[in-house]
Design a protein around this motif. Sequence first.
Motif, PDB file in Angstrom:
ATOM      1  N   HIS A  50      -7.558  -2.545  -3.599  1.00  0.00           N
ATOM      2  CA  HIS A  50      -8.204  -1.171  -4.350  1.00  0.00           C
ATOM      3  C   HIS A  50      -6.900  -1.069  -4.936  1.00  0.00           C
ATOM      4  CE1 HIS A  50      -7.984   2.971  -3.126  1.00  0.00           C
ATOM      5  NE2 HIS A  50      -6.856   3.396  -3.675  1.00  0.00           N
ATOM      6  N   THR A 102       0.968  -0.931  -0.188  1.00  0.00           N
ATOM      7  CA  THR A 102       0.164  -0.392   0.644  1.00  0.00           C
ATOM      8  C   THR A 102       1.424   1.336  -0.009  1.00  0.00           C
ATOM      9  OG1 THR A 102      -1.607  -1.275   1.480  1.00  0.00           O
ATOM     10  CG2 THR A 102      -1.850   1.001   1.302  1.00  0.00           C
ATOM     11  N   SER A 131      -4.134  -3.401   4.710  1.00  0.00           N
ATOM     12  CA  SER A 131      -5.558  -3.242   4.116  1.00  0.00           C
ATOM     13  C   SER A 131      -6.468  -4.895   4.071  1.00  0.00           C
ATOM     14  CB  SER A 131      -5.025  -3.929   2.440  1.00  0.00           C
ATOM     15  OG  SER A 131      -4.058  -2.697   2.368  1.00  0.00           O
TER      16      SER A 131
END
Length: 249
Positions: free
Chosen positions: A46, A24, A42
């Motif tokens: 995404h 991320t 997470s």
Amino acid sequence: LSSSSTYTTPPSVLLLGPDNAGKTALLTLFERGSQPAATHTSQVAHSIELNASTDSVTRSSFRNHDDATGTHTKFFLVDTPGHGKLRNVAMGRLARTEKVKAVVFMVDAAALGEQDTLAPTAAYLYDVLLFLQKKATSKGKDKASIPVLIAANKMDLFTALPATMVKSHLEVELSRIRASRSKGLLDSGVGMDDVGSEEQDGWLGEYGSEKFTFQQMGEFDIDVEVLPGSVLTEEPGADKWWWWIAQRI
Ligand code: GTP
Ligand code: MG
């Protein structure tokens, strides 16, 4: 009218790898172009849209989003959760995303010297590589050989293993996993030539070989490369990974 507006989906690059590897953080770095954001574990996948240029002056830098001199290729970068309990989310993304052009499997090079990190990291990588091998040998319309970048992250930390050792540690552990998962098959006394294609399909890399090497994935046209970097510091930074991605979309 519809003929003049043919809609094409941009290609995708999937970010896979265990929790805490820095996936991320890397996504936010590429998105912002400056500093990565603070991250939390997470829980969902995404995806963001990015542009990469392979012909502008700053082509090898991820900061080339801003460069208007070159031709840009639009692509989706898909971040996935690394936690073991959410593995189905990540593997589901891998199985269902259209037009996957590349997989970036991120590892924490500073923790990979510890067996506690190495074992689960390699087990996850094993599943990803076996999935890709099956995809490469399938006969359906989804057949494809998807290249894999092993992004050896956190090179700024003094405990980080150099990329060559990240590679060899993973190869040794993958050999071990392969041996244990196929236990019984090779010791059963069944000759190599007598083994059915089903057994061979479940074997990662060169069938019957003692040691697994990433090079063996070449048999399936799957290119695996290990490149060092760091999301949090300018040096070695993330440009090598960006350039690897930019050349494959
Ligand atoms: P999950 O979402 O749980 O799968 O983890 P993730 O892979 O997304 O990891 P994340 O990006 O959240 O980063 C985990 C931690 O590692 C964060 O505290 C980051 O700041 C840190 N981190 C990421 N990259 C680097 C790096 O290059 N060097 C150092 N020292 N820390 C980093
Ligand atoms: Mg994350």
